[in-house]
Design an enzyme around this catalytic site. Structure first.
Site, PDB file in Angstrom:
ATOM      1  N   ASP A  71       0.862  -1.178   0.000  1.00 28.98           N
ATOM      2  CA  ASP A  71       0.000   0.000   0.000  1.00 28.98           C
ATOM      3  C   ASP A  71       0.901   1.232   0.000  1.00 28.98           C
ATOM      4  O   ASP A  71       1.614   1.475   0.982  1.00 28.98           O
ATOM      5  CB  ASP A  71      -0.877  -0.032   1.263  1.00 28.98           C
TER       6      ASP A  71
ATOM      7  N   TYR B 253     -10.591  15.063  -5.733  1.00 34.30           N
ATOM      8  CA  TYR B 253      -9.703  14.384  -6.694  1.00 34.30           C
ATOM      9  C   TYR B 253      -8.902  15.425  -7.481  1.00 34.30           C
ATOM     10  O   TYR B 253      -7.686  15.304  -7.640  1.00 34.30           O
ATOM     11  CB  TYR B 253     -10.533  13.519  -7.647  1.00 34.30           C
TER      12      TYR B 253
ATOM     13  N   ALA C 256      -8.124  18.469  -6.630  1.00 31.19           N
ATOM     14  CA  ALA C 256      -7.129  19.122  -5.764  1.00 31.19           C
ATOM     15  C   ALA C 256      -5.943  18.191  -5.519  1.00 31.19           C
ATOM     16  O   ALA C 256      -4.794  18.644  -5.452  1.00 31.19           O
ATOM     17  CB  ALA C 256      -7.774  19.525  -4.449  1.00 31.19           C
TER      18      ALA C 256
HETATM   19  N1  NAP Z   1      -8.397   6.341 -16.249  1.00 33.43           N
HETATM   20  C1  NAP Z   1      -8.539   7.654 -16.311  1.00 33.43           C
HETATM   21  O1  NAP Z   1      -9.490   8.174 -16.900  1.00 33.43           O
HETATM   22  C2  NAP Z   1      -7.498   8.545 -15.679  1.00 33.43           C
HETATM   23  C3  NAP Z   1      -7.502   9.895 -16.024  1.00 33.43           C
HETATM   24  C4  NAP Z   1      -6.547  10.728 -15.462  1.00 33.43           C
HETATM   25  C5  NAP Z   1      -5.627  10.239 -14.573  1.00 33.43           C
HETATM   26  N2  NAP Z   1      -5.660   8.920 -14.227  1.00 33.43           N
HETATM   27  C6  NAP Z   1      -4.665   8.446 -13.263  1.00 33.43           C
HETATM   28  O2  NAP Z   1      -4.003   7.322 -13.785  1.00 33.43           O
HETATM   29  C7  NAP Z   1      -3.468   6.561 -12.714  1.00 33.43           C
HETATM   30  C8  NAP Z   1      -3.751   5.096 -12.956  1.00 33.43           C
HETATM   31  O3  NAP Z   1      -5.142   4.882 -12.890  1.00 33.43           O
HETATM   32  P1  NAP Z   1      -5.917   3.942 -13.911  1.00 33.43           P
HETATM   33  O4  NAP Z   1      -6.847   4.798 -14.645  1.00 33.43           O
HETATM   34  O5  NAP Z   1      -4.993   3.081 -14.648  1.00 33.43           O
HETATM   35  O6  NAP Z   1      -6.857   3.120 -12.908  1.00 33.43           O
HETATM   36  P2  NAP Z   1      -6.679   1.719 -12.201  1.00 33.43           P
HETATM   37  O7  NAP Z   1      -6.595   0.642 -13.196  1.00 33.43           O
HETATM   38  O8  NAP Z   1      -7.748   1.658 -11.169  1.00 33.43           O
HETATM   39  O9  NAP Z   1      -5.252   1.836 -11.508  1.00 33.43           O
HETATM   40  C9  NAP Z   1      -5.031   2.330 -10.233  1.00 33.43           C
HETATM   41  C10 NAP Z   1      -4.016   1.418  -9.582  1.00 33.43           C
HETATM   42  O10 NAP Z   1      -3.620   1.975  -8.343  1.00 33.43           O
HETATM   43  C11 NAP Z   1      -3.518   0.942  -7.404  1.00 33.43           C
HETATM   44  N3  NAP Z   1      -3.718   1.490  -6.085  1.00 33.43           N
HETATM   45  C12 NAP Z   1      -4.800   2.157  -5.603  1.00 33.43           C
HETATM   46  N4  NAP Z   1      -4.624   2.468  -4.323  1.00 33.43           N
HETATM   47  C13 NAP Z   1      -3.398   2.005  -3.972  1.00 33.43           C
HETATM   48  C14 NAP Z   1      -2.654   2.020  -2.789  1.00 33.43           C
HETATM   49  N5  NAP Z   1      -3.120   2.576  -1.653  1.00 33.43           N
HETATM   50  N6  NAP Z   1      -1.423   1.439  -2.791  1.00 33.43           N
HETATM   51  C15 NAP Z   1      -0.943   0.861  -3.910  1.00 33.43           C
HETATM   52  N7  NAP Z   1      -1.607   0.826  -5.071  1.00 33.43           N
HETATM   53  C16 NAP Z   1      -2.826   1.387  -5.093  1.00 33.43           C
HETATM   54  C17 NAP Z   1      -4.601  -0.061  -7.791  1.00 33.43           C
HETATM   55  O11 NAP Z   1      -4.270  -1.376  -7.355  1.00 33.43           O
HETATM   56  P3  NAP Z   1      -4.911  -2.008  -6.031  1.00 33.43           P
HETATM   57  O12 NAP Z   1      -6.356  -1.668  -6.071  1.00 33.43           O
HETATM   58  O13 NAP Z   1      -4.624  -3.471  -6.143  1.00 33.43           O
HETATM   59  O14 NAP Z   1      -4.171  -1.376  -4.907  1.00 33.43           O
HETATM   60  C18 NAP Z   1      -4.578   0.032  -9.306  1.00 33.43           C
HETATM   61  O15 NAP Z   1      -3.725  -0.938  -9.865  1.00 33.43           O
HETATM   62  C19 NAP Z   1      -4.081   7.127 -11.435  1.00 33.43           C
HETATM   63  O16 NAP Z   1      -3.146   7.948 -10.775  1.00 33.43           O
HETATM   64  C20 NAP Z   1      -5.236   7.970 -11.956  1.00 33.43           C
HETATM   65  O17 NAP Z   1      -5.562   9.027 -11.084  1.00 33.43           O
HETATM   66  C21 NAP Z   1      -6.578   8.063 -14.758  1.00 33.43           C
END
Ligand code: NAP
Length: 262
Positions: free
Chosen positions: A72, A163, A165
């Protein structure tokens, strides 16, 4: 005419040979694709982290360079576990990708303080803690940090202020760290995606119906006429960490299908 895309691909081939990479949140979505891209481009090891072992193990099964570590990022124990995993491979780190993140709605008239705290702990506190912990291991000069931010940092959307912020804080960290770590020869950059097809909205409690409506609304407004796929984002994460980007630091590349231009 020079085909820049082809030239970029050629330069990128095995760009990370003998390098050690950490990608947080590497079990799903953007982090999963980024981890595999680093591995395919020759990285000696790509340590991926997350709270759940199953997705991490699935990605690790796809490439021998990928090492899963259940941790985590918002906890000191988790950060210690990631540092221990890097130490176990010789204590060398070339690229650190802060990708783990969580999303959730936080309307002010129904605010759940625990959700506010959780978003800031994962999206902001985690990268700060992990950067400080891994800094002594990060190649100096020559190391790279890439942080996954969001266009939300620059938007004003009702019920998404927390989010937004948290990602605005991330943008600030990127620029400050670029200046603070520049003298060590470490570059710090970010990628700010728009709406990308990953599980993040569903994990954040948004209903399937609302996710579908948001995606079609986004596609209808973005100049490119669609939402993003992870493959639209990951080349920019790897590219920023390549030596060919050695004169880029403190930059945040927007990858949003043109949404911010609207
Ligand atoms: N998809 C979009 O539209 C979008 C847009 C802008 C920015 N982003 C950013 O892109 C990044 C990746 O997100 P994603 O879209 O690929 O979504 P995602 O597939 O849900 O990926 C998020 C990852 O973060 C991990 N995670 C969450 N909390 C955690 C913690 N406390 N410790 C360790 N790992 C943790 C999750 O794994 P576990 O649940 O197993 O911990 C998951 O693998 C994020 O920073 C997100 O804010 C996404």
């Amino acid at each position: 005419m020079v085909d820049l895309r082809q030239r970029g691909t050629a330069l990128s081939d095995k760009a990370f040979a003998e390098q050690h990479v950490v990608v947080t949140g590497g079990g799903t979505g953007i982090g999963r694709a980024a981890a595999l891209a680093f591995a395919e481009q020759g990285a000696a090891s790509v340590t991926i982290t997350g709270r759940r072992s199953e997705p991490l193990d699935e990605v690790a099964a796809l490439h021998p360079a990928v090492i899963p570590v259940v941790a985590d990022v918002a906890s000191e124990a988790g950060v210690d576990a990631i540092a221990a995993a890097v130490q176990a491979r010789g204590g060398k780190l070339d690229v650190l990708v802060h990708n783990a993140g969580v999303f959730g709605l936080t309307p002010l008239d129904e605010l759940d303080p625990a959700d506010v705290r959780h978003q800031f702990e994962v999206n902001v506190f985690g990268p700060i803690l992990l950067t400080a912990k891994l800094l002594p291991l990060l190649r100096s000069p020559g190391g790279n940090i890439v942080v996954v931010s969001s266009i939300s940092a620059r938007l004003t959307t009702p019920a998404q202020s927390v989010y937004a912020a948290s990602k605005a804080a991330v943008d600030s960290l990127i620029r400050s760290w670029a200046v603070e770590l520049g003298p060590k020869g470490i570059r710090v950059n970010g990628v700010a995606p728009g709406n990308v097809r990953t599980p993040i909205l569903t994990s954040g409690g948004i209903s399937d119906q609302d996710v579908a409506a948001w995606r079609s609304g986004y596609a209808g407004k973005a100049p490119t006429g669609r939402i993003g796929e992870v493959a639209d984002v990951t080349p920019w994460i790897t590219r920023l960490a390549e030596p060919t980007s050695s004169w880029i630091s403190g930059e945040i590349i927007v990858v949003d299908g043109g949404m911010l231009a609207t």
